[in-house]
Scaffold this motif. Sequence first.
Motif, PDB file in Angstrom:
ATOM      1  N   ARG A 167      -4.316   6.887   6.353  1.00 28.75           N
ATOM      2  CA  ARG A 167      -5.596   7.578   6.522  1.00 28.75           C
ATOM      3  C   ARG A 167      -5.580   8.947   5.833  1.00 28.75           C
ATOM      4  O   ARG A 167      -6.534   9.320   5.147  1.00 28.75           O
ATOM      5  N   LEU A 168      -4.512   9.708   6.012  1.00 32.22           N
ATOM      6  CA  LEU A 168      -4.402  11.018   5.366  1.00 32.22           C
ATOM      7  C   LEU A 168      -4.484  10.902   3.844  1.00 32.22           C
ATOM      8  O   LEU A 168      -5.203  11.665   3.193  1.00 32.22           O
ATOM      9  N   LEU A 169      -3.725   9.972   3.295  1.00 33.77           N
ATOM     10  CA  LEU A 169      -3.728   9.790   1.839  1.00 33.77           C
ATOM     11  C   LEU A 169      -5.100   9.335   1.339  1.00 33.77           C
ATOM     12  O   LEU A 169      -5.599   9.829   0.321  1.00 33.77           O
ATOM     13  N   ASN A 170      -5.707   8.408   2.055  1.00 32.91           N
ATOM     14  CA  ASN A 170      -7.006   7.887   1.656  1.00 32.91           C
ATOM     15  C   ASN A 170      -8.070   8.986   1.704  1.00 32.91           C
ATOM     16  O   ASN A 170      -8.880   9.107   0.788  1.00 32.91           O
ATOM     17  N   TYR A 219       5.011   8.802   4.280  1.00 33.20           N
ATOM     18  CA  TYR A 219       4.717   7.668   3.409  1.00 33.20           C
ATOM     19  C   TYR A 219       3.891   8.149   2.236  1.00 33.20           C
ATOM     20  O   TYR A 219       3.189   9.155   2.314  1.00 33.20           O
ATOM     21  N   TYR A 220       3.971   7.405   1.138  1.00 34.17           N
ATOM     22  CA  TYR A 220       3.234   7.749  -0.076  1.00 34.17           C
ATOM     23  C   TYR A 220       2.720   6.464  -0.699  1.00 34.17           C
ATOM     24  O   TYR A 220       3.174   5.364  -0.375  1.00 34.17           O
ATOM     25  N   TRP A 221       1.756   6.599  -1.611  1.00 27.49           N
ATOM     26  CA  TRP A 221       1.175   5.427  -2.264  1.00 27.49           C
ATOM     27  C   TRP A 221       2.252   4.661  -3.023  1.00 27.49           C
ATOM     28  O   TRP A 221       3.080   5.256  -3.703  1.00 27.49           O
ATOM     29  N   SER A 222       2.185   3.344  -2.946  1.00 28.41           N
ATOM     30  CA  SER A 222       3.104   2.498  -3.719  1.00 28.41           C
ATOM     31  C   SER A 222       2.791   2.648  -5.201  1.00 28.41           C
ATOM     32  O   SER A 222       1.731   3.164  -5.583  1.00 28.41           O
ATOM     33  N   THR A 223       3.681   2.174  -6.025  1.00 29.21           N
ATOM     34  CA  THR A 223       3.477   2.242  -7.475  1.00 29.21           C
ATOM     35  C   THR A 223       2.203   1.525  -7.884  1.00 29.21           C
ATOM     36  O   THR A 223       1.424   2.036  -8.690  1.00 29.21           O
ATOM     37  N   LEU A 230       0.807  -1.212   0.000  1.00 28.55           N
ATOM     38  CA  LEU A 230       0.000   0.000   0.000  1.00 28.55           C
ATOM     39  C   LEU A 230       0.845   1.269   0.000  1.00 28.55           C
ATOM     40  O   LEU A 230       0.595   2.182  -0.790  1.00 28.55           O
ATOM     41  N   LEU A 231       1.840   1.318   0.884  1.00 31.50           N
ATOM     42  CA  LEU A 231       2.616   2.540   1.063  1.00 31.50           C
ATOM     43  C   LEU A 231       4.112   2.282   1.000  1.00 31.50           C
ATOM     44  O   LEU A 231       4.578   1.190   1.330  1.00 31.50           O
ATOM     45  N   LYS A 282       2.415   3.505  13.794  1.00 32.53           N
ATOM     46  CA  LYS A 282       1.342   4.493  13.895  1.00 32.53           C
ATOM     47  C   LYS A 282       1.458   5.585  12.834  1.00 32.53           C
ATOM     48  O   LYS A 282       0.463   6.015  12.260  1.00 32.53           O
ATOM     49  N   GLU A 283       2.674   6.033  12.566  1.00 25.68           N
ATOM     50  CA  GLU A 283       2.863   7.077  11.552  1.00 25.68           C
ATOM     51  C   GLU A 283       2.422   6.593  10.175  1.00 25.68           C
ATOM     52  O   GLU A 283       1.789   7.339   9.421  1.00 25.68           O
TER      53      GLU A 283
END
Length: 163
Positions: free
Chosen positions: A125-128, A58-62, A48-49, A118-119
């Motif tokens: 959650r932030l990205l979603n 963290y960022y979305w995976s490819t 996912l990240l 937790k981060e």
Amino acid sequence: YILLFQDGYIQRLEKINIGVDIRFPDFCVITTDDYLDVIEIKIPSTRLLLQDKSHKNYYWSTEISKAISQTEKYLDSITKNADQIRRVLADKLGINLRIIKPRGIIIAGTTSEFEKNKEKADDFRLLNEGLKNITVIPYDEMSRRVRNTIHVIRDLKNAKKKK
């Protein structure tokens, strides 16, 4: 079995070929109030990240980025061709639905990826929540939703027995 896992849907349209010049996702579903949504399914092992160590986030995976882009294109295409899709579904399948701001749901990965971080969970959650018309739902979250639904149904059934 998608209708069992995601409440609020009453019918599944699998790879419908309606003669419209657009590509359809694996699943379109009809909501209880007759709207059309899109479900894109990836495998549970999909990451996912990914971590950006230089910015400590963290960022979305490819794979998830690709799924988001693919789902956005489906939603855009469905919105642009809504009238034609509605007509064909009504004529060929007898389905009368409304196509207004369809939502996209991507089912992929599991929360075990960030359950001890937790981060990472917070960034998921932030990205979603930052996505406009799409939600990414991990497989185990879907499972939790089913268990919760079963629990509520059992509680209602037990409450009726006590009366």
